[in-house]
Design an enzyme around this catalytic site. Sequence first.
Site, PDB file in Angstrom:
ATOM      1  N   TYR A 155       0.823  -1.208   0.000  1.00 13.17           N
ATOM      2  CA  TYR A 155       0.000   0.000   0.000  1.00 13.17           C
ATOM      3  C   TYR A 155       0.862   1.265   0.000  1.00 13.17           C
ATOM      4  O   TYR A 155       0.605   2.208  -0.751  1.00 13.17           O
ATOM      5  CB  TYR A 155      -0.912  -0.030   1.225  1.00 13.17           C
ATOM      6  CG  TYR A 155      -1.886   1.115   1.336  1.00 13.17           C
ATOM      7  CD1 TYR A 155      -3.016   1.172   0.532  1.00 13.17           C
ATOM      8  CD2 TYR A 155      -1.694   2.128   2.282  1.00 13.17           C
ATOM      9  CE1 TYR A 155      -3.932   2.208   0.652  1.00 13.17           C
ATOM     10  CE2 TYR A 155      -2.596   3.163   2.409  1.00 13.17           C
ATOM     11  CZ  TYR A 155      -3.711   3.197   1.595  1.00 13.17           C
ATOM     12  OH  TYR A 155      -4.615   4.233   1.719  1.00 13.17           O
ATOM     13  N   LYS A 159       0.856   4.022  -2.997  1.00 11.78           N
ATOM     14  CA  LYS A 159       0.447   5.404  -2.758  1.00 11.78           C
ATOM     15  C   LYS A 159       1.587   6.391  -3.034  1.00 11.78           C
ATOM     16  O   LYS A 159       1.342   7.515  -3.491  1.00 11.78           O
ATOM     17  CB  LYS A 159      -0.066   5.566  -1.326  1.00 11.78           C
ATOM     18  CG  LYS A 159      -1.415   4.891  -1.080  1.00 11.78           C
ATOM     19  CD  LYS A 159      -2.488   5.397  -2.032  1.00 11.78           C
ATOM     20  CE  LYS A 159      -3.881   4.924  -1.654  1.00 11.78           C
ATOM     21  NZ  LYS A 159      -4.915   5.390  -2.600  1.00 11.78           N
TER      22      LYS A 159
END
Length: 305
Positions: A155, A159
């Site tokens: 993640y 991002k």
Amino acid sequence: MDLTGKVAIVTGSGRGLGLAYARRLAGSGAAVVVNDVDAEVAEAAVEAIRRDGGKASAVTAAVGDSEVAQALVDHAVETFGRLDVLVSNAGVLRDKVLWKMTDEDFDLVTRVHLRGTFTCARAAVVQMKEQGEGGRIILIGSPAGQYGNFGQTNYSAAKAGIVGFARTWAMELARDRITANAVVPVAATAMTATVPFLKPYVEALAAGEPLPPFARRELAFGSPEDVAGLVAFLASDDAADVTGQAVGIGGDRLSLYSHPEQIVQEYHAGGWDADDIAKVWPGAFAPHLQTVGEQLPEDPAQKEG
């Protein structure tokens, strides 16, 4: 904020932050294509928007493939006549520490966040360029992509990459008057509800209780609706000159993230070998080493309790 006549796609907008973005855009006059993997959730979001007097239509699909991205763009054009705004919000979590994370955990998260953002943005930009009237690409980042976060290899990397997309696309799309920006939100969602120190604030919001100033200001933590205004602003004509930025928002705080900067420089004639670095590092570099993870203050109220 008047977005009348504009058409937006919001991926992952059946619930949570995505739904807040879709409702805010529709409330400002935009027609919205709602996207979610759950058909019932997507249709419920559309009905909520319509009850409020807005225009919306649903596409049920998981982002990632180019075919899905094109289907979203085609649906926007066929249903509402054009496309002006893409909000790439769809995402999933598969949190595990590095040595326990599987290939499948990594691939799923990067596929949805990175590949899904890429394919949807590419399809949207082709349509916007054909229209010749500019457009808005709004990408959703995370503090995890700015600072890193324990257990979020996949993640955090995705991002961080999304902010890289925004910086790059801002340059590539400038001639076509298409802006690209990343929003870095902090809000009460199903994702943040799993974070132990945020759980009391998530529960307070769910119970309809106001958050204390510490949460809204020091933690920049609030509801999804607190974030949605920034998305509406970036979608508007007022933001025509805002591009390539990572903008943070949550609770009462609006912020602008810097580009990564070189904070210490030393020079050595002929270049550096390991011994040269070892000599200079303790005095010149060690005092400036950067922290990892977001450094958050402790709530005085919880400390006292």
